[in-house]
Design a protein around this motif. Structure first.
Motif, PDB file in Angstrom:
ATOM      1  N   TRP A  73      -1.740   7.642  -6.663  1.00 29.80           N
ATOM      2  CA  TRP A  73      -2.443   7.706  -7.948  1.00 29.80           C
ATOM      3  C   TRP A  73      -2.483   6.326  -8.602  1.00 29.80           C
ATOM      4  N   PHE A  74      -1.323   5.651  -8.633  1.00 31.80           N
ATOM      5  CA  PHE A  74      -1.284   4.320  -9.232  1.00 31.80           C
ATOM      6  C   PHE A  74      -2.139   3.326  -8.438  1.00 31.80           C
ATOM      7  N   PHE A  75      -2.090   3.435  -7.122  1.00 31.37           N
ATOM      8  CA  PHE A  75      -2.828   2.505  -6.260  1.00 31.37           C
ATOM      9  C   PHE A  75      -4.341   2.622  -6.494  1.00 31.37           C
ATOM     10  N   ARG A  76      -4.816   3.846  -6.649  1.00 30.62           N
ATOM     11  CA  ARG A  76      -6.252   4.060  -6.851  1.00 30.62           C
ATOM     12  C   ARG A  76      -6.708   3.621  -8.237  1.00 30.62           C
ATOM     13  N   HIS A  77      -5.779   3.558  -9.197  1.00 28.26           N
ATOM     14  CA  HIS A  77      -6.143   3.157 -10.549  1.00 28.26           C
ATOM     15  C   HIS A  77      -5.708   1.727 -10.867  1.00 28.26           C
ATOM     16  N   ASP A  78      -5.221   1.012  -9.853  1.00 27.60           N
ATOM     17  CA  ASP A  78      -4.736  -0.345 -10.060  1.00 27.60           C
ATOM     18  C   ASP A  78      -5.900  -1.323  -9.946  1.00 27.60           C
ATOM     19  N   ARG A 123       0.584  -5.930  -7.633  1.00 26.41           N
ATOM     20  CA  ARG A 123       0.103  -4.675  -8.201  1.00 26.41           C
ATOM     21  C   ARG A 123       0.371  -4.605  -9.701  1.00 26.41           C
ATOM     22  N   LEU A 124      -0.534  -3.986 -10.411  1.00 25.95           N
ATOM     23  CA  LEU A 124      -0.382  -3.849 -11.852  1.00 25.95           C
ATOM     24  C   LEU A 124       0.742  -2.873 -12.179  1.00 25.95           C
ATOM     25  N   HIS A 125       0.871  -1.817 -11.381  1.00 29.92           N
ATOM     26  CA  HIS A 125       1.911  -0.800 -11.585  1.00 29.92           C
ATOM     27  C   HIS A 125       2.854  -0.825 -10.376  1.00 29.92           C
ATOM     28  N   ASN A 126       4.057  -1.334 -10.565  1.00 26.00           N
ATOM     29  CA  ASN A 126       5.008  -1.399  -9.451  1.00 26.00           C
ATOM     30  C   ASN A 126       6.417  -0.926  -9.821  1.00 26.00           C
ATOM     31  N   VAL A 127       6.621  -0.555 -11.079  1.00 29.15           N
ATOM     32  CA  VAL A 127       7.955  -0.128 -11.513  1.00 29.15           C
ATOM     33  C   VAL A 127       8.400   1.123 -10.758  1.00 29.15           C
ATOM     34  N   HIS A 128       7.469   2.053 -10.571  1.00 27.54           N
ATOM     35  CA  HIS A 128       7.824   3.319  -9.919  1.00 27.54           C
ATOM     36  C   HIS A 128       8.323   3.099  -8.492  1.00 27.54           C
ATOM     37  N   VAL A 129       7.868   2.041  -7.842  1.00 26.12           N
ATOM     38  CA  VAL A 129       8.308   1.762  -6.469  1.00 26.12           C
ATOM     39  C   VAL A 129       9.810   1.484  -6.446  1.00 26.12           C
ATOM     40  N   VAL A 130      10.280   0.688  -7.393  1.00 26.53           N
ATOM     41  CA  VAL A 130      11.709   0.365  -7.455  1.00 26.53           C
ATOM     42  C   VAL A 130      12.515   1.592  -7.884  1.00 26.53           C
ATOM     43  N   VAL A 131      11.986   2.381  -8.818  1.00 24.96           N
ATOM     44  CA  VAL A 131      12.684   3.587  -9.272  1.00 24.96           C
ATOM     45  C   VAL A 131      12.905   4.548  -8.107  1.00 24.96           C
ATOM     46  N   PHE A 132      11.874   4.806  -7.318  1.00 23.57           N
ATOM     47  CA  PHE A 132      12.018   5.704  -6.164  1.00 23.57           C
ATOM     48  C   PHE A 132      12.881   5.072  -5.078  1.00 23.57           C
ATOM     49  N   THR A 189       0.847  -1.190   0.000  1.00 23.76           N
ATOM     50  CA  THR A 189       0.000   0.000   0.000  1.00 23.76           C
ATOM     51  C   THR A 189       0.886   1.245   0.000  1.00 23.76           C
ATOM     52  N   PRO A 190       0.348   2.405  -0.346  1.00 19.28           N
ATOM     53  CA  PRO A 190       1.160   3.632  -0.286  1.00 19.28           C
ATOM     54  C   PRO A 190       1.763   3.876   1.091  1.00 19.28           C
ATOM     55  N   LEU A 191       1.030   3.550   2.151  1.00 16.46           N
ATOM     56  CA  LEU A 191       1.561   3.749   3.502  1.00 16.46           C
ATOM     57  C   LEU A 191       2.748   2.835   3.767  1.00 16.46           C
ATOM     58  N   VAL A 192       2.578   1.549   3.454  1.00 10.29           N
ATOM     59  CA  VAL A 192       3.663   0.583   3.687  1.00 10.29           C
ATOM     60  C   VAL A 192       4.873   0.916   2.813  1.00 10.29           C
ATOM     61  N   ASN A 193       4.626   1.220   1.550  1.00 12.16           N
ATOM     62  CA  ASN A 193       5.732   1.559   0.655  1.00 12.16           C
ATOM     63  C   ASN A 193       6.462   2.814   1.129  1.00 12.16           C
ATOM     64  N   GLY A 194       5.692   3.815   1.533  1.00 15.37           N
ATOM     65  CA  GLY A 194       6.313   5.054   1.996  1.00 15.37           C
ATOM     66  C   GLY A 194       7.149   4.842   3.244  1.00 15.37           C
ATOM     67  N   LEU A 195       6.628   4.059   4.192  1.00 17.26           N
ATOM     68  CA  LEU A 195       7.380   3.789   5.422  1.00 17.26           C
ATOM     69  C   LEU A 195       8.631   2.957   5.134  1.00 17.26           C
ATOM     70  N   THR A 196       8.525   2.019   4.189  1.00 21.32           N
ATOM     71  CA  THR A 196       9.693   1.206   3.833  1.00 21.32           C
ATOM     72  C   THR A 196      10.788   2.065   3.220  1.00 21.32           C
ATOM     73  N   LEU A 197      10.416   2.970   2.311  1.00 18.65           N
ATOM     74  CA  LEU A 197      11.406   3.865   1.703  1.00 18.65           C
ATOM     75  C   LEU A 197      11.994   4.807   2.745  1.00 18.65           C
ATOM     76  N   LEU A 198      11.169   5.280   3.671  1.00 16.69           N
ATOM     77  CA  LEU A 198      11.675   6.152   4.735  1.00 16.69           C
ATOM     78  C   LEU A 198      12.665   5.402   5.616  1.00 16.69           C
ATOM     79  N   PHE A 199      12.326   4.194   6.012  1.00 16.04           N
ATOM     80  CA  PHE A 199      13.229   3.393   6.848  1.00 16.04           C
ATOM     81  C   PHE A 199      14.541   3.114   6.123  1.00 16.04           C
ATOM     82  N   GLY A 200      14.452   2.740   4.846  1.00 18.86           N
ATOM     83  CA  GLY A 200      15.663   2.484   4.071  1.00 18.86           C
ATOM     84  C   GLY A 200      16.531   3.716   3.928  1.00 18.86           C
ATOM     85  N   THR A 201      15.908   4.869   3.751  1.00 15.91           N
ATOM     86  CA  THR A 201      16.656   6.122   3.641  1.00 15.91           C
ATOM     87  C   THR A 201      17.383   6.429   4.942  1.00 15.91           C
TER      88      THR A 201
END
Length: 482
Positions: free
Chosen positions: A239-244, A172-181, A134-146
């Protein structure tokens, strides 16, 4: 321990040639030591092999994908040979051999040792359980990694988190952006607060910059850049999550998160300790191999790093690495391609080091204002852009030396210049796959796990669109003289 077969396999004959060449270099007598490569005499054609390997890495996976993955080692060897053979023919075998030995032992050995150790040790740490993308989990994971990237290194943080993050977003149908960020934040920006975080800062540490200088001087711009990029990610992911269309179909039973392979956390401490000790302990003992000085502390550091990796392989149960999807292919690919990049970059770095006498004098003149003072904005952008195409570690060193190379002065009157060089090297290493070694490693792992990563230029579009406005704002707020 077995290296991968088939895909990316490097011919045994290539290893025989490299070992033979190295053996010749080691066995040459002191009288044969070659003089340093004169960058003032190197013109633009010497940059062609470097441009060639970059274009090959950019286009070959698109045009001849299957052939590339089976033979990229041959491409790398060919471009490296096209750099060394003309050097041998036109500047002498001694000069070419000295350049090769310097790159392999003086620069590349330490570079690949730390990457290899972090890759193997972090690859033994398994995060299991339900992690839904989810956006929350992804955001927290990127924050922790940073946040942890400056402690365990961008490579270590990436290897610990990239596979769980890919699994979490696999449905998820759209997940490329997660790895890019993830590459932007965990693979680069997060490593700006410690010499352990990113190779350029470690090079500065080895050249006399205080260990805590990055934390004291870069925490504000790093917080700004990381905050902006993370906010952009959350907006894009929402945006991707809501349109997935596939998100609603996922309904997994919840399994508590657990961390396995705890012994590797202790081994990460060994790696960190080895790096710090190598910079603080100066026994004054140096070995010379064909003109390349190898300090004892660096050799011992690299030996400890490799032994730590072997200890991780021995102490970590095989099922942990299997559960983590651990593979040798990403680190082998990085090792081979970056070895060739290091070799092909020799003439360019020599021309840069020649200063205003070299063929790149027009570029170096841009970092000096008309009154002779350093042009801080130019240092930031030139260091950054060149880091994106030359690898950020050697680029940092060149501009560090160009600014005087005296750590005390750089941390004193020229502190704004050192800040600009550090930010440019670390932050803008995120602009391309080859700007920083973890970028390509993350790309290789994601591709291997089925993520349809963008091409070299596709990724460049992502990085420019997202990062260029942030860097422009950074320039106005933190780089422009007040």
């Amino acid at each position: 321990m077995q290296l991968p077969h088939g895909r990316g396999k490097v011919p045994a004959a290539m290893y025989v040639r490299l070992i033979a060449l190295f053996a010749v270099a080691v066995s040459m007598p002191d009288a044969a030591y070659a003089a340093g490569l004169d960058g003032a005499t190197l013109r633009w054609p010497w940059a062609l092999p470097f441009a060639g390997i970059l274009l090959t890495i950019a286009f070959a996976p698109l045009v001849i994908r299957r052939f590339w993955h089976h033979h990229y080692g041959k491409f790398a060897f060919a471009w490296a040979a096209l750099t060394l053979a003309p050097l041998a023919a036109l500047r002498g075998v001694d000069t070419a051999l000295a350049a090769l030995v310097h790159e392999l032992l003086g620069d590349y050995l330490g570079f690949i040792a730390i990457l290899f150790a972090l890759y193997v040790v972090a690859g033994g740490i398994v995060v299991s359980g339900t992690l839904r993308g989810t956006p929350l989990v992804n955001g927290l994971t990127l924050l922790f990694g940073t946040l942890i990237a400056s402690i365990v290194g961008t490579t270590g943080a990436a290897m610990i988190l990239i596979r769980p993050l890919i699994r979490a977003n696999a449905a998820r149908l759209h997940n490329v952006h997660v790895v890019v960020f993830f590459i932007f934040l965990v693979g680069n920006i997060g490593g700006a607060l410690s010499p352990l975080g990113d190779p350029p800062l470690f090079i500065g540490f080895l050249n006399g910059v205080d260990f805590f200088w990055p934390l004291q001087n870069l925490w504000q711009p790093t917080a700004f850049v990381a905050g902006c990029v993370l906010a952009i990610f959350v907006a894009v992911d929402l945006w991707f999550f809501r349109h997935d269309r596939r998100v609603a179909l996922v309904d997994e039973a919840s399994v508590p998160l657990r961390v396995h392979g705890i012994v590797n956390l202790a081994l990460l401490g060994v790696i960190i300790g080895a790096v710090i000790v190598s910079a603080l302990w100066k026994p004054g003992v140096t070995f010379t191999v064909y003109g390349t000085a190898l300090p004892l502390q660096n050799l011992l550091r690299d030996a400890v790093l490799f032994l730590t990796a072997l200890a991780s392989l021995w102490l970590t149960p095989d099922e942990h690495r299997e559960a983590n999807g651990f593979s040798w292919e990403p680190i082998v690919e990085v090792a081979i391609l970056f070895a060739a990049i290091f070799v092909c970059a020799v003439p360019i770095l020599a021309a840069l080091e020649a200063g205003r006498d070299g063929s790149l004098a027009w570029l170096l003149a841009a970092v000096t204002a008309q009154d002779g003072s350093p042009h801080v904005v130019a240092y930031f952008w030139l260091t950054g852009v060149l880091s994106a195409i030359l690898d950020n570690a050697p680029t940092y060193l060149v501009f560090f030396q160009l600014a005087g190379g005296n750590a005390a002065t750089m941390m004193g009157p020229l502190a704004p210049v050192l800040v600009a060089i550090s930010m440019g090297a670390v932050y803008m290493g995120a602009l391309t796959y080859i700007g920083n070694a973890p970028n390509f490693m993350i790309y290789a792992i994601a591709t291997e796990r089925g993520v349809k990563m963008p091409s070299f230029f596709g990724y460049l579009v992502w990085s420019v669109v997202v990062l260029a406005p942030v860097f422009a704002a950074l320039t106005y707020l933190f780089v422009l003289p007040r």
